[in-house]
Design a protein around this motif. Structure first.
Motif, PDB file in Angstrom:
ATOM      1  N   ASP A 162     -11.551   0.507  -0.565  1.00 30.68           N
ATOM      2  CA  ASP A 162     -10.987   1.709  -1.187  1.00 30.68           C
ATOM      3  C   ASP A 162     -11.818   2.922  -0.782  1.00 30.68           C
ATOM      4  OD1 ASP A 162      -9.831   3.625  -2.765  1.00 30.68           O
ATOM      5  OD2 ASP A 162      -9.875   2.449  -4.597  1.00 30.68           O
ATOM      6  N   PRO A 212      -5.231   9.281   0.198  1.00 31.54           N
ATOM      7  CA  PRO A 212      -4.603   8.380   1.168  1.00 31.54           C
ATOM      8  C   PRO A 212      -5.442   8.194   2.427  1.00 31.54           C
ATOM      9  CG  PRO A 212      -3.035  10.011   0.360  1.00 31.54           C
ATOM     10  CD  PRO A 212      -4.383  10.438  -0.132  1.00 31.54           C
ATOM     11  N   GLU A 246      -1.158   4.705   1.864  1.00 28.32           N
ATOM     12  CA  GLU A 246      -1.037   5.910   1.057  1.00 28.32           C
ATOM     13  C   GLU A 246      -1.768   5.763  -0.269  1.00 28.32           C
ATOM     14  OE1 GLU A 246       0.551   9.848   0.855  1.00 28.32           O
ATOM     15  OE2 GLU A 246       0.569   8.373   2.479  1.00 28.32           O
ATOM     16  N   ASP A 247      -2.011   4.518  -0.690  1.00 28.91           N
ATOM     17  CA  ASP A 247      -2.707   4.289  -1.952  1.00 28.91           C
ATOM     18  C   ASP A 247      -4.222   4.394  -1.820  1.00 28.91           C
ATOM     19  OD1 ASP A 247      -3.237   2.023  -0.493  1.00 28.91           O
ATOM     20  OD2 ASP A 247      -2.731   0.608  -2.089  1.00 28.91           O
ATOM     21  N   THR A 280      -6.228   2.603   0.193  1.00 20.64           N
ATOM     22  CA  THR A 280      -6.920   1.354   0.483  1.00 20.64           C
ATOM     23  C   THR A 280      -6.743   0.938   1.935  1.00 20.64           C
ATOM     24  OG1 THR A 280      -5.060  -0.111  -0.075  1.00 20.64           O
ATOM     25  CG2 THR A 280      -6.511   0.578  -1.878  1.00 20.64           C
ATOM     26  N   GLN A 315       0.832  -1.207   0.000  1.00 15.59           N
ATOM     27  CA  GLN A 315       0.000   0.000   0.000  1.00 15.59           C
ATOM     28  C   GLN A 315       0.865   1.256   0.000  1.00 15.59           C
ATOM     29  OE1 GLN A 315      -1.968  -1.523   3.688  1.00 15.59           O
ATOM     30  NE2 GLN A 315      -3.876  -0.902   2.680  1.00 15.59           N
ATOM     31  N   ARG A 316       2.085   1.124  -0.488  1.00 21.54           N
ATOM     32  CA  ARG A 316       3.104   2.172  -0.362  1.00 21.54           C
ATOM     33  C   ARG A 316       3.322   2.453   1.125  1.00 21.54           C
ATOM     34  NH1 ARG A 316       0.199   4.496  -4.887  1.00 21.54           N
ATOM     35  NH2 ARG A 316      -0.435   6.333  -3.707  1.00 21.54           N
TER      36      ARG A 316
END
Length: 824
Positions: free
Chosen positions: A735, A740, A715-716, A718, A690-691
């Motif tokens: 989501d 973010p 950060e993505d 989710t 998810q970064r």
């Protein structure tokens, strides 16, 4: 719409309306002008709105009632009642309020103005979410720092019971874009209309009325980001950007006329008009490889004209008017170097100078021979194109890149507006470099492009009036500043003042907030809130604050604990220290400092206290990348781990089949599990994909062993659930769809339904059922949020309902409310 479709039939002279002594004939005679007709239509429509906001109104009402009320100058809560707003689909309450009579401030518009604050951000939310968001916005706007009044806290159909709020946000949003805005300009059409024009990162060009309504269909380049816009006479517009092309558009026709430049593999770094002495005006186009060309602004064919030589690098250009018939010089910036080219001189470049940072913008000023520039170091200055003499701004703006400039005139003085990486705009006197007014705050990301709009006189205030009941129109000759932000908003400002329609002064953004209840009033939670100005404890039952004793660095995180029965507040500070405070003396007495904990080298981002084997332990995660464990009974450190490669963003404690476990989330994209005694790893790290992982929470499941899952917020945008025993994901990704994830909080509803709340910079709180993965509710605030906390208070007879309590805090402040997912 046919007569059969209409919610009311046309009036017949001489027939009285039931329950109304006035006759339709009287009404017909009263239709002296269009305004009276719209007033009567609005009154008739308002009588058809059901009192219950959960009952859908006739589609005509939800689409047109507010419009008729605005045209009839009766745009108030009586004519546009609360019940119709969750279904309102004309999508521009803000615009309608600005078009109403600004002098008639005596009318009540509380619900309408609350709706106008969130309407730009509401998107496709359903009626439940719209009504709930409106209820919370109304409470925040009308009852700041007010203790709970249960008689005023319920609205039929709303899923929240507002308890307490301290919320002030800018109300100067013109429009919200689904995409990131990259460029902004203003043009005047051949019929005299002022239009704003924006370009975005998806290659789309949009036209906006000065009050923020889309003016016509968008234009699609089907190329890269549109980073440059140049309006020309005759409703023409040049666009350029990252695909290396220059395109010519006819705005009012919505037509692409030509593509005179197309250089794949490069991008256009500058697009500007230039006119040398005794030479015709040309359009200059600079590319990322340093190639510079000129186009005829009428035929758009290449022009053979003397041009300066450039280095093989991206260049910024600005023509600098020399006054009278002297034509222009050309300011050229490449990286940190700035040169001025004067075509009147045989040696070309007149001078050059170096900057500490790469130059980000150049702009010609109203004063002949002068231009302004800014760079990545935070520098803003004014220079003479002939001598290079410098006038830096004073006082210097905060450190950080200055990314946008726009020339304007303020009270007859040449000035420049700047947009910085600190999200603020500032206005500077071009002659002295002095600041004009204070910083303009409201954007939640850097403003990337600026332009101006002409002010209005009282006689023409219909063009760009302010929201009714807030302020008078801008005087004629006074320009307005318009900014396009990386937060996807267009905003309007008074240079040297605040956002148009700003209302109350904006408070400092909340740096930390947490629930710590109950306070002195049975059942009412205690709130700890910190911003740059200090820290306070608020009792939501009484509305009374207690300031935390001064003398400590700003607070970065809170948690509460009980040590040997004594209630404690734990605070982490920007100096990396941790303080323990006793709340034994009650919610309305200043807390007594008990002790301090030292060990982190950078500020703590998150903390959690929990009982374990007769002791109270504290786990902390810091920007130094460490997770630390403390014994609060003995006030000592127990262990430290440095496994996270970068900052630790959040920590949580969960129950598993193997006993309690500590979970920590980091910027390295992992969630790590730890033994609560030794702080040794309890299994392999969870690579969340998810970064950055910004948030982590424990999520109980209804299983015989009582085990809990780990929720990670990335950060993505989710949320993922993980089985801590197997290290595998559970269920599908959730989501949030608006940026973010910054914070997570778990709670159970009054009937035991498991819910997970998530929020972030988008300013919307999303609620999910963790058993089914179904999305339950959106609560829109219209301002970025960075903290969530949940508290389960079950005290029958108390002043607040038997429902879980949620706290949300961020840029605009803090609000606390009960959640009622079941029933109405």
């Amino acid at each position: 719409m046919s007569d059969a479709d209409s919610p009311f039939r046309a009036p017949r002279p001489g027939r009285p309306d039931a329950g109304d002594s006035r006759t339709w004939a009287d009404d017909a005679k009263a239709w002296a002008d269009t305004r009276d007709a719209h007033r009567l239509i609005a009154e008739a429509l308002a009588r058809l709105v059901a009192a219950d906001p959960t009952i859908p109104p006739h589609p005509y009402l939800s689409r047109h009632l507010a419009h008729h009320a605005a045209r009839g100058e009766v745009l108030d809560d009586a004519h546009v009642p609360l019940a119709v707003l969750p279904w309102e689909s004309s999508a521009n309450v803000r615009t309608l309020l600005r078009q109403s009579d600004a002098v008639s401030a005596v009318r009540r518009q509380e619900w309408l103005e609350a709706w106008a604050r969130i309407e730009p951000f509401i998107g496709g939310a359903g009626p439940d979410s719209r009504l709930t968001s409106l209820h919370l916005a109304h409470h925040a706007a009308t009852r700041p720092r007010t203790p709970l009044d249960t008689s005023a806290a319920r609205v039929s159909g709303s899923r929240v019971t507002p308890l307490w709020s301290d919320w002030t946000a800018r109300d100067n949003v013109l429009a919200v874009s689904e995409t990131r805005l990259e460029s902004l300009t203003r043009t005047t059409t051949t019929d005299g209309r002022s239009l704003l024009v924006s370009g975005d990162d998806h290659g789309t060009i949009r036209m906006w009325e000065p009050h923020g309504v889309p003016a016509m269909a968008p234009l699609h380049t089907y190329g890269g980001a549109v980073q440059h816009l140049l309006p020309l006479p005759g409703d023409l517009l040049l666009s350029a950007g990252t695909d290396g092309s220059v395109r010519v558009w006819h705005l009012t026709r919505g037509q692409l006329l030509a593509e005179p430049v197309h250089r794949p593999g490069t991008w256009v770094s500058a697009l500007t008009l230039f006119a040398a002495k005794d030479a015709p005006e040309v359009v200059l186009v600079a590319h990322s490889d340093g190639r510079l060309g000129a186009l005829d602004p009428v035929t758009f064919r290449p022009v053979d004209t003397p041009l300066p030589s450039l280095d093989p690098a991206p260049a910024l250009l600005s023509g600098v008017g020399l006054g009278g018939a002297e034509g222009m010089a050309l300011a050229v910036a490449q990286g940190r170097r700035v040169r001025v080219w004067d075509p009147r001189r045989p040696d070309g470049y007149t001078y050059e100078h170096q900057h500490e940072g790469a130059v980000r913008a150049l702009v010609d000023l109203a004063a002949p021979g002068r231009y302004a520039l800014c760079d990545d170091s935070g520098y803003i200055g004014f220079r003479d194109a002939s001598t290079g003499r410098e006038t830096p701004v004073a006082p210097a703006p905060p450190a950080g890149p200055v990314v946008a400039l726009s020339a304007l005139t303020v009270a007859g003085r040449a000035a420049v507006a700047s947009g910085g990486s600190d999200h603020t705009l500032r206005v500077w006197d071009a002659r002295t470099g002095a600041a004009i007014g204070g910083p303009l705050e409201g954007h939640t990301a850097p403003p990337v492009a600026l332009t101006t709009l002409p002010g209005t006189s009282q006689a023409t205030s219909r063009e760009l009036p302010a929201p009714a009941g807030q302020e008078l129109p801008v005087p004629a000759g006074q320009v307005l500043l318009v900014s396009a932000g990386a937060d996807h908003t267009l905003r309007r400002w008074k240079p040297g003042g605040g956002g148009v329609g700003a209302g109350r002064a904006v408070r400092r953004p909340v740096t930390a907030a947490a629930l710590s209840g109950p306070g002195s009033t049975a059942g009412a939670p205690l709130i700890a809130v910190a911003d740059e100005s200090g820290t306070a404890l608020w009792d939501t039952g009484t509305g009374r604050p207690v300031a935390l004793p001064a003398g400590h660095a700003p607070v970065t995180a809170f948690t509460s604990a009980r040590v040997r029965g004594e209630p404690l507040l734990v605070t982490a500070h920007r100096d990396a220290g941790i303080q323990l405070w006793s709340l034994e003396r009650g919610a309305h007495t200043a807390p007594a400092r008990l002790a301090g904990l030292l060990g982190h080298s950078l500020p703590v981002r998150s903390m959690a206290a929990f009982p374990y084997e007769g002791r109270t332990l504290l786990v902390t995660g810091g920007e130094d990348g460490t997770v630390r464990l403390w014994d609060l009974d003995r006030v000592c450190a127990l262990a430290c781990r440095e496994d996270h490669l970068l900052s630790v963003r959040d920590v949580a404690v969960l129950d598993t089949a193997r006993g309690p476990r500590i979970a920590s989330a980091g910027t390295d994209g992992t969630v790590r599990l730890w033994d609560p005694v030794t702080l040794r790893p309890a299994g392999a790290p969870l690579h969340c994909e998810q970064r950055v992982v910004n948030a982590v929470a424990a999520v109980p499941v209804d299983e015989p062993d009582g085990a809990e899952l780990v929720a990670s917020g990335g950060e993505d945008g989710t949320i993922r659930l993980w089985d801590p025993g197997t290290g595998r994901p559970v269920g599908r990704r959730l989501d949030i769809g608006d940026g973010p994830v910054a914070a997570l909080a778990f709670f159970r509803t009054a009937t035991g339904r498991p819910c997970l709340a998530a929020t972030g910079p988008g300013g919307t709180i999303h609620l999910w059922d963790t058993d089914t993965g179904s999305h339950l509710l959106r609560i829109v605030t219209g301002s970025p949020l960075g903290a969530l906390d949940a508290l389960d208070i079950r005290q029958p007879g108390g002043p607040h309902p038997e429902h879980p309590v949620l706290l949300a805090a961020g840029v605009a402040g803090v609000c606390v409310f009960g959640i009622r997912m079941e029933g109405r």
